[in-house]
Design a protein around this motif. Structure first.
Motif, PDB file in Angstrom:
ATOM      1  N   TYR A 186       7.303  -4.143   6.420  1.00  0.00           N
ATOM      2  CA  TYR A 186       8.344  -3.160   6.165  1.00  0.00           C
ATOM      3  C   TYR A 186       7.642  -1.869   5.783  1.00  0.00           C
ATOM      4  O   TYR A 186       6.690  -1.874   5.003  1.00  0.00           O
ATOM      5  CB  TYR A 186       9.263  -3.613   5.025  1.00  0.00           C
ATOM      6  N   GLY A 187       8.091  -0.773   6.319  1.00  0.00           N
ATOM      7  CA  GLY A 187       7.519   0.524   5.994  1.00  0.00           C
ATOM      8  C   GLY A 187       8.605   1.536   5.741  1.00  0.00           C
ATOM      9  O   GLY A 187       9.679   1.483   6.340  1.00  0.00           O
ATOM     10  N   ILE A 188       8.336   2.445   4.827  1.00  0.00           N
ATOM     11  CA  ILE A 188       9.307   3.504   4.516  1.00  0.00           C
ATOM     12  C   ILE A 188       8.544   4.765   4.170  1.00  0.00           C
ATOM     13  O   ILE A 188       7.466   4.724   3.581  1.00  0.00           O
ATOM     14  CB  ILE A 188      10.228   3.098   3.347  1.00  0.00           C
ATOM     15  N   GLU A 247       0.843  -1.195   0.000  1.00  0.00           N
ATOM     16  CA  GLU A 247       0.000   0.000   0.000  1.00  0.00           C
ATOM     17  C   GLU A 247       0.874   1.240   0.000  1.00  0.00           C
ATOM     18  O   GLU A 247       1.941   1.255   0.613  1.00  0.00           O
ATOM     19  CB  GLU A 247      -0.918   0.028   1.221  1.00  0.00           C
ATOM     20  N   ILE A 248       0.384   2.260  -0.692  1.00  0.00           N
ATOM     21  CA  ILE A 248       1.059   3.562  -0.674  1.00  0.00           C
ATOM     22  C   ILE A 248       0.035   4.596  -0.253  1.00  0.00           C
ATOM     23  O   ILE A 248      -1.095   4.595  -0.726  1.00  0.00           O
ATOM     24  CB  ILE A 248       1.686   3.900  -2.054  1.00  0.00           C
ATOM     25  N   GLN A 296       3.993   0.717   2.561  1.00  0.00           N
ATOM     26  CA  GLN A 296       3.912  -0.395   3.500  1.00  0.00           C
ATOM     27  C   GLN A 296       3.885  -1.704   2.711  1.00  0.00           C
ATOM     28  O   GLN A 296       3.103  -1.851   1.781  1.00  0.00           O
ATOM     29  CB  GLN A 296       2.640  -0.308   4.349  1.00  0.00           C
ATOM     30  N   ILE A 297       4.759  -2.628   3.085  1.00  0.00           N
ATOM     31  CA  ILE A 297       4.781  -3.970   2.516  1.00  0.00           C
ATOM     32  C   ILE A 297       4.574  -4.919   3.684  1.00  0.00           C
ATOM     33  O   ILE A 297       5.316  -4.871   4.665  1.00  0.00           O
ATOM     34  CB  ILE A 297       6.129  -4.270   1.828  1.00  0.00           C
ATOM     35  N   ARG A 349      -3.961   7.872  -2.275  1.00  0.00           N
ATOM     36  CA  ARG A 349      -3.759   6.530  -1.711  1.00  0.00           C
ATOM     37  C   ARG A 349      -4.194   5.484  -2.712  1.00  0.00           C
ATOM     38  O   ARG A 349      -5.191   5.664  -3.403  1.00  0.00           O
ATOM     39  CB  ARG A 349      -4.547   6.382  -0.419  1.00  0.00           C
ATOM     40  N   ARG A 350      -3.447   4.340  -2.746  1.00  0.00           N
ATOM     41  CA  ARG A 350      -3.761   3.275  -3.688  1.00  0.00           C
ATOM     42  C   ARG A 350      -3.190   1.955  -3.182  1.00  0.00           C
ATOM     43  O   ARG A 350      -2.131   1.923  -2.567  1.00  0.00           O
ATOM     44  CB  ARG A 350      -3.149   3.604  -5.043  1.00  0.00           C
ATOM     45  N   THR A 351      -3.891   0.831  -3.453  1.00  0.00           N
ATOM     46  CA  THR A 351      -3.369  -0.510  -3.202  1.00  0.00           C
ATOM     47  C   THR A 351      -2.782  -1.009  -4.510  1.00  0.00           C
ATOM     48  O   THR A 351      -3.407  -0.877  -5.559  1.00  0.00           O
ATOM     49  CB  THR A 351      -4.477  -1.459  -2.708  1.00  0.00           C
TER      50      THR A 351
END
Length: 150
Positions: A109-111, A79-80, A86-87, A143-145
């Motif tokens: 994992y997040g960045i 997701e962004i 976020q992964i 926002r988008r998946t």
């Protein structure tokens, strides 16, 4: 030599007569080894882990690569939200042994990417156990998946 000293020496001699220091040391070493083996083993399998990840600024886009060997793409969610990527997902690998430990549980994992991202153009691919997410640079935020392609 005084009589009490003689009794103390004979008592020590009687104690050592029934003990072999080499055997005592070997037993102690066995106990210490078992203690370390027990403390090195997790009480239960790890339930959360983080994949190895590298990030790169490729000029026109940010690239994020995550090592996810053996994990099916259906188990991975990306997701962004603006600049936040976020992964996350889950894996259950069967089998265990003394030398080889299997991963089990969720991963994440997040960045926060350093600049704005064109979320409508974000792409993700997985090949040979490596997930690559390409985040093109942009000026607008939404926002988008993201679905993983071939």
């Amino acid at each position: 030599m005084d009589e009490s000293t003689g009794l103390a020496k004979s008592a020590r001699s009687a104690w050592w007569a029934g003990h072999d220091p080499a055997v005592e040391l070997q037993q102690l070493w066995g106990e210490v080894s078992r203690l370390f083996e027990h403390s090195a083993q997790p009480a239960e399998p790890a339930r959360h882990w983080m994949p190895l990840v590298e990030e790169e600024d490729a000029g026109d886009a940010y690239l994020v690569r995550a090592e996810l060997p053996g994990i099916p793409r259906e188990s991975v969610n990306i997701e962004i939200d603006g600049r936040e990527l976020q992964i996350h997902g889950a894996v259950e690998e069967s089998g265990s042994g003394n030398a080889l430990r299997r991963r089990s549980g969720s991963f994440s994992y997040g960045i926060r990417v350093p600049g704005d991202v064109d979320v409508s153009a974000v792409q993700a691919d997985m090949a040979h156990g490596v997930l690559t997410v390409r985040l093109p640079k942009s000026g607008h935020v939404t926002r988008r998946t993201i679905e993983i392609g071939n």
